[in-house]
Write a protein that holds these residues in place. Structure first.
Motif, PDB file in Angstrom:
ATOM      1  N   LYS A 204      80.959  15.956  16.595  1.00 26.19           N
ATOM      2  CA  LYS A 204      81.704  15.858  15.473  1.00 26.19           C
ATOM      3  C   LYS A 204      83.115  16.055  16.105  1.00 26.19           C
ATOM      4  O   LYS A 204      83.323  17.440  16.442  1.00 26.19           O
ATOM      5  CB  LYS A 204      81.072  16.653  14.504  1.00 26.19           C
ATOM      6  CG  LYS A 204      81.941  16.794  13.130  1.00 26.19           C
ATOM      7  CD  LYS A 204      81.911  15.504  12.436  1.00 26.19           C
ATOM      8  CE  LYS A 204      82.684  15.596  11.146  1.00 26.19           C
ATOM      9  NZ  LYS A 204      82.619  14.625  10.482  1.00 26.19           N
ATOM     10  N   PHE A 205      84.029  15.533  16.047  1.00 26.13           N
ATOM     11  CA  PHE A 205      85.443  15.808  16.354  1.00 26.13           C
ATOM     12  C   PHE A 205      86.172  16.270  14.845  1.00 26.13           C
ATOM     13  O   PHE A 205      85.840  16.098  13.847  1.00 26.13           O
ATOM     14  CB  PHE A 205      86.094  14.586  16.376  1.00 26.13           C
ATOM     15  CG  PHE A 205      85.851  14.051  18.232  1.00 26.13           C
ATOM     16  CD1 PHE A 205      86.123  14.511  19.021  1.00 26.13           C
ATOM     17  CD2 PHE A 205      84.944  12.811  17.986  1.00 26.13           C
ATOM     18  CE1 PHE A 205      85.570  14.165  20.509  1.00 26.13           C
ATOM     19  CE2 PHE A 205      84.509  12.328  19.069  1.00 26.13           C
ATOM     20  CZ  PHE A 205      85.015  12.951  20.276  1.00 26.13           C
ATOM     21  N   SER A 206      86.861  17.023  15.129  1.00 25.24           N
ATOM     22  CA  SER A 206      87.856  17.807  14.053  1.00 25.24           C
ATOM     23  C   SER A 206      88.965  16.598  13.655  1.00 25.24           C
ATOM     24  O   SER A 206      88.995  16.607  12.490  1.00 25.24           O
ATOM     25  CB  SER A 206      88.231  19.218  14.323  1.00 25.24           C
ATOM     26  OG  SER A 206      87.519  19.876  14.939  1.00 25.24           O
ATOM     27  N   ASP A 207      89.699  16.274  14.643  1.00 26.38           N
ATOM     28  CA  ASP A 207      90.771  15.615  14.340  1.00 26.38           C
ATOM     29  C   ASP A 207      90.845  14.155  15.003  1.00 26.38           C
ATOM     30  O   ASP A 207      91.577  13.146  14.408  1.00 26.38           O
ATOM     31  CB  ASP A 207      92.053  16.252  14.598  1.00 26.38           C
ATOM     32  CG  ASP A 207      92.310  17.557  13.939  1.00 26.38           C
ATOM     33  OD1 ASP A 207      92.425  17.584  12.680  1.00 26.38           O
ATOM     34  OD2 ASP A 207      92.564  18.718  14.543  1.00 26.38           O
ATOM     35  N   THR A 208      89.945  14.057  16.041  1.00 24.76           N
ATOM     36  CA  THR A 208      90.144  12.741  16.843  1.00 24.76           C
ATOM     37  C   THR A 208      89.310  11.946  15.937  1.00 24.76           C
ATOM     38  O   THR A 208      88.327  12.266  15.394  1.00 24.76           O
ATOM     39  CB  THR A 208      89.261  12.965  18.126  1.00 24.76           C
ATOM     40  OG1 THR A 208      89.922  13.993  18.834  1.00 24.76           O
ATOM     41  CG2 THR A 208      89.354  11.810  18.834  1.00 24.76           C
ATOM     42  N   LYS A 209      89.908  10.610  15.866  1.00 27.42           N
ATOM     43  CA  LYS A 209      89.049   9.511  15.271  1.00 27.42           C
ATOM     44  C   LYS A 209      88.629   8.429  16.171  1.00 27.42           C
ATOM     45  O   LYS A 209      89.266   8.456  17.431  1.00 27.42           O
ATOM     46  CB  LYS A 209      90.039   8.595  14.624  1.00 27.42           C
ATOM     47  CG  LYS A 209      90.924   9.486  13.438  1.00 27.42           C
ATOM     48  CD  LYS A 209      90.146  10.156  12.358  1.00 27.42           C
ATOM     49  CE  LYS A 209      90.804  10.997  11.301  1.00 27.42           C
ATOM     50  NZ  LYS A 209      90.111  11.616  10.358  1.00 27.42           N
ATOM     51  N   VAL A 210      87.434   7.721  15.968  1.00 31.15           N
ATOM     52  CA  VAL A 210      86.638   7.179  16.885  1.00 31.15           C
ATOM     53  C   VAL A 210      86.366   5.658  16.547  1.00 31.15           C
ATOM     54  O   VAL A 210      86.190   5.628  15.144  1.00 31.15           O
ATOM     55  CB  VAL A 210      85.420   7.800  17.457  1.00 31.15           C
ATOM     56  CG1 VAL A 210      85.814   9.201  18.068  1.00 31.15           C
ATOM     57  CG2 VAL A 210      84.446   7.972  16.295  1.00 31.15           C
ATOM     58  N   LYS A 211      86.395   4.631  17.150  1.00 36.59           N
ATOM     59  CA  LYS A 211      85.893   3.399  16.728  1.00 36.59           C
ATOM     60  C   LYS A 211      85.380   2.862  17.689  1.00 36.59           C
ATOM     61  O   LYS A 211      85.849   2.963  18.985  1.00 36.59           O
ATOM     62  CB  LYS A 211      87.310   2.499  16.517  1.00 36.59           C
ATOM     63  CG  LYS A 211      87.253   1.236  15.754  1.00 36.59           C
ATOM     64  CD  LYS A 211      88.174   0.487  15.299  1.00 36.59           C
ATOM     65  CE  LYS A 211      88.010  -0.857  14.641  1.00 36.59           C
ATOM     66  NZ  LYS A 211      89.244  -1.609  14.328  1.00 36.59           N
ATOM     67  N   LEU A 212      84.228   1.810  17.506  1.00 35.59           N
ATOM     68  CA  LEU A 212      83.551   1.284  18.704  1.00 35.59           C
ATOM     69  C   LEU A 212      83.977  -0.144  18.628  1.00 35.59           C
ATOM     70  O   LEU A 212      83.919  -0.933  17.649  1.00 35.59           O
ATOM     71  CB  LEU A 212      82.006   1.413  18.408  1.00 35.59           C
ATOM     72  CG  LEU A 212      81.216   0.862  19.274  1.00 35.59           C
ATOM     73  CD1 LEU A 212      80.909   1.749  20.612  1.00 35.59           C
ATOM     74  CD2 LEU A 212      79.669   0.844  19.008  1.00 35.59           C
TER      75      LEU A 212
ATOM     76  N   ASN B 295      73.780  -7.945  28.819  1.00 34.81           N
ATOM     77  CA  ASN B 295      74.977  -8.877  28.612  1.00 34.81           C
ATOM     78  C   ASN B 295      76.147  -8.379  27.769  1.00 34.81           C
ATOM     79  O   ASN B 295      76.604  -9.266  26.814  1.00 34.81           O
ATOM     80  CB  ASN B 295      74.745 -10.343  28.585  1.00 34.81           C
ATOM     81  CG  ASN B 295      73.422 -10.712  29.477  1.00 34.81           C
ATOM     82  OD1 ASN B 295      73.692 -10.457  30.754  1.00 34.81           O
ATOM     83  ND2 ASN B 295      72.578 -11.462  29.203  1.00 34.81           N
ATOM     84  N   ARG B 296      76.599  -7.091  27.811  1.00 35.02           N
ATOM     85  CA  ARG B 296      77.544  -6.647  26.766  1.00 35.02           C
ATOM     86  C   ARG B 296      78.376  -5.608  27.221  1.00 35.02           C
ATOM     87  O   ARG B 296      77.707  -4.796  28.072  1.00 35.02           O
ATOM     88  CB  ARG B 296      76.753  -6.348  25.310  1.00 35.02           C
ATOM     89  CG  ARG B 296      77.719  -6.168  24.193  1.00 35.02           C
ATOM     90  CD  ARG B 296      76.977  -6.048  23.071  1.00 35.02           C
ATOM     91  NE  ARG B 296      77.695  -5.567  21.829  1.00 35.02           N
ATOM     92  CZ  ARG B 296      78.502  -6.458  21.513  1.00 35.02           C
ATOM     93  NH1 ARG B 296      78.635  -7.488  21.398  1.00 35.02           N
ATOM     94  NH2 ARG B 296      78.972  -5.833  20.069  1.00 35.02           N
ATOM     95  N   VAL B 297      79.447  -5.286  26.984  1.00 38.59           N
ATOM     96  CA  VAL B 297      80.348  -4.050  27.117  1.00 38.59           C
ATOM     97  C   VAL B 297      80.643  -3.593  25.608  1.00 38.59           C
ATOM     98  O   VAL B 297      80.858  -4.142  24.685  1.00 38.59           O
ATOM     99  CB  VAL B 297      81.360  -4.455  28.015  1.00 38.59           C
ATOM    100  CG1 VAL B 297      82.334  -5.357  27.415  1.00 38.59           C
ATOM    101  CG2 VAL B 297      82.107  -3.191  28.246  1.00 38.59           C
ATOM    102  N   ILE B 298      80.682  -2.065  25.646  1.00 38.31           N
ATOM    103  CA  ILE B 298      81.048  -1.475  24.617  1.00 38.31           C
ATOM    104  C   ILE B 298      82.008  -0.313  25.084  1.00 38.31           C
ATOM    105  O   ILE B 298      82.034   0.236  26.302  1.00 38.31           O
ATOM    106  CB  ILE B 298      79.714  -0.741  23.707  1.00 38.31           C
ATOM    107  CG1 ILE B 298      79.106   0.265  24.612  1.00 38.31           C
ATOM    108  CG2 ILE B 298      78.964  -1.831  23.236  1.00 38.31           C
ATOM    109  CD1 ILE B 298      77.976   0.851  24.021  1.00 38.31           C
ATOM    110  N   ALA B 299      83.077  -0.026  24.147  1.00 36.83           N
ATOM    111  CA  ALA B 299      84.065   0.979  24.482  1.00 36.83           C
ATOM    112  C   ALA B 299      84.061   1.724  23.161  1.00 36.83           C
ATOM    113  O   ALA B 299      84.500   1.187  22.322  1.00 36.83           O
ATOM    114  CB  ALA B 299      85.141   0.385  25.165  1.00 36.83           C
ATOM    115  N   LEU B 300      83.678   3.203  23.353  1.00 33.84           N
ATOM    116  CA  LEU B 300      84.165   4.104  22.296  1.00 33.84           C
ATOM    117  C   LEU B 300      85.598   4.315  22.663  1.00 33.84           C
ATOM    118  O   LEU B 300      86.083   5.082  23.351  1.00 33.84           O
ATOM    119  CB  LEU B 300      83.306   5.249  22.331  1.00 33.84           C
ATOM    120  CG  LEU B 300      83.567   6.193  21.244  1.00 33.84           C
ATOM    121  CD1 LEU B 300      83.201   5.766  19.989  1.00 33.84           C
ATOM    122  CD2 LEU B 300      82.847   7.745  21.394  1.00 33.84           C
TER     123      LEU B 300
END
Length: 377
Positions: free
Chosen positions: A78-86, A170-175
């Motif tokens: 759980k981040f305090s200020d960092t936003k994440v997107k997948l 057969n996939r790539v993901i990036a957080l």
């Protein structure tokens, strides 16, 4: 930033799992030996509906100072200020298109305030290099990329990534991680010894090295190492990889020997090696490998103004094979560099992704320990 980690060995543990915060992301590093792995991963996504559940399959799992088999390692953050997107993208069967796929993958991303990408894919090592080159071509220069290629315990079968609680191939993901408060540190070290001096690749065709110093590459290789290792490349080839330095890799990287072609007297490597590259044949010294892993972490841990709240260790399946029962010692050597409050997880992979310390341009590695730490200011 809050971090929780756990070693899961049964569905009952998942059912009883209690995390005292709502995670932004759950990293899962999972063995294909785990019984009902599909159900386990999906049930975690159902349990934490609003959380990004991501990861990949492994050739061994890492938690704290232990190396595991047959388990699922969970790390909830759980981040305090960092936003994440997948972000995710299916990979083509056209092997000539991976550079373009990597470039278009990044073009689809929002790079405003982007600080770091944590990337996982099941792509083969050879194609992963071109995928990363495409990613680097479009990514802002200050954005770092670390991660790894999903693994498995056997040479036969399929690797998988974990994308929102589902196993996919057969996939790539990036957080994607956004914001100035995120602190990311990374490094990659091998610890391999070398035979002799650098030699020049005088003829090659993609990942087939045909000549070294004007000699057939296979003959050159046999003149340096014990030819008996060539009777079983899968078993022994990892002990004698090749270090490469060229325009693409000013910092030398290790490449695994995948196979040999007796008819062409060539070496088949895990990445395209262009003519004009400088190479050294390497050899395994267990003590030096462990020291190399330790040094990967030490360069990061010396930055005392960073919290190092989460450490993700990604080491190579071939490296584990070389180390044998001593694989636990390289993990201990890494983890012991960080404060006791650091939560450490990771896995043994089929390819490691990391820049060298203080250099944001990422590289694909083989047979290397890569360490990434995360915290917030």
């Amino acid at each position: 930033m809050k971090v929780f980690h756990h070693n899961i060995t049964s569905q009952a543990q998942i059912d009883a799992l209690s995390i005292d915060f709502e995670p932004d992301v759950i990293f899962l590093f999972a063995s294909l030996k785990y019984k009902d792995i599909h159900q386990a991963i999906n049930s975690l996504q159902i349990k934490y509906t609003h959380t990004l559940v991501i990861g990949g399959t492994t050739a061994g799992e890492i938690i704290d100072q232990d190396v595991m088999d047959g388990s699922i390692i969970l790390s909830a953050v759980k981040f305090s200020d960092t936003k994440v997107k997948l972000y995710g993208k299916d990979l083509p069967t056209d092997i000539h298109n991976y550079y373009d796929i990597g470039a278009s993958f990044v073009q689809d991303m929002d790079q405003e305030d982007l600080k770091h990408l944590f990337l996982i894919s099941d792509v083969q090592t050879l194609h992963a290099s071109n995928l990363l080159k495409g990613i680097n071509s479009q990514l802002k220069s200050h954005v770092s990329v670390t991660g790894g290629l999903a693994g498995r315990e056997s040479y036969i079968g399929t690797n998988y990534i974990i994308d929102k609680g589902q196993l996919k191939s057969n996939r790539v993901i990036a957080l994607a991680m956004y914001g100035s408060s995120l602190q990311v540190n990374y490094n990659a070290q091998g610890g391999w010894d070398s035979y002799g001096v650098e030699s020049l690749v005088t003829k090659s065709d993609k990942n087939h090295v045909l000549e070294i110093d004007g000699l057939p590459a296979l003959d050159f290789y046999k003149s340096v190492v014990d030819p008996n290792i060539l009777t079983d490349i899968n078993q022994y080839g990892f002990r004698h990889p090749i270090k490469i330095r060229n325009q693409e890799h000013s910092n030398p990287v290790i490449r695994a020997l995948l196979a040999i072609d007796e008819s062409k007297k060539s070496l088949i490597m895990a990445e395209e090696i262009p003519e004009g590259s400088y190479v050294r044949i390497m050899k395994a010294n267990v003590d030096r490998l462990i020291i190399g892993a330790e040094n990967a972490a030490k360069a990061i841990a010396q930055k005392k103004d960073y919290g190092h709240e989460l450490a993700i260790l990604i080491s190579c399946a071939g490296r584990r094979k070389v180390l044998g029962n001593l694989a636990k010692e390289e993990v201990e050597a890494v983890v012991q560099q960080f404060p006791s409050t650091t939560k450490s997880v990771g896995f043994y992979s089929y390819g490691e992704i990391s820049p060298f310390v203080e250099n944001p341009k990422t590289s694909l590695h083989n047979l290397t320990m890569c360490v990434t730490t995360f915290s917030e200011s």
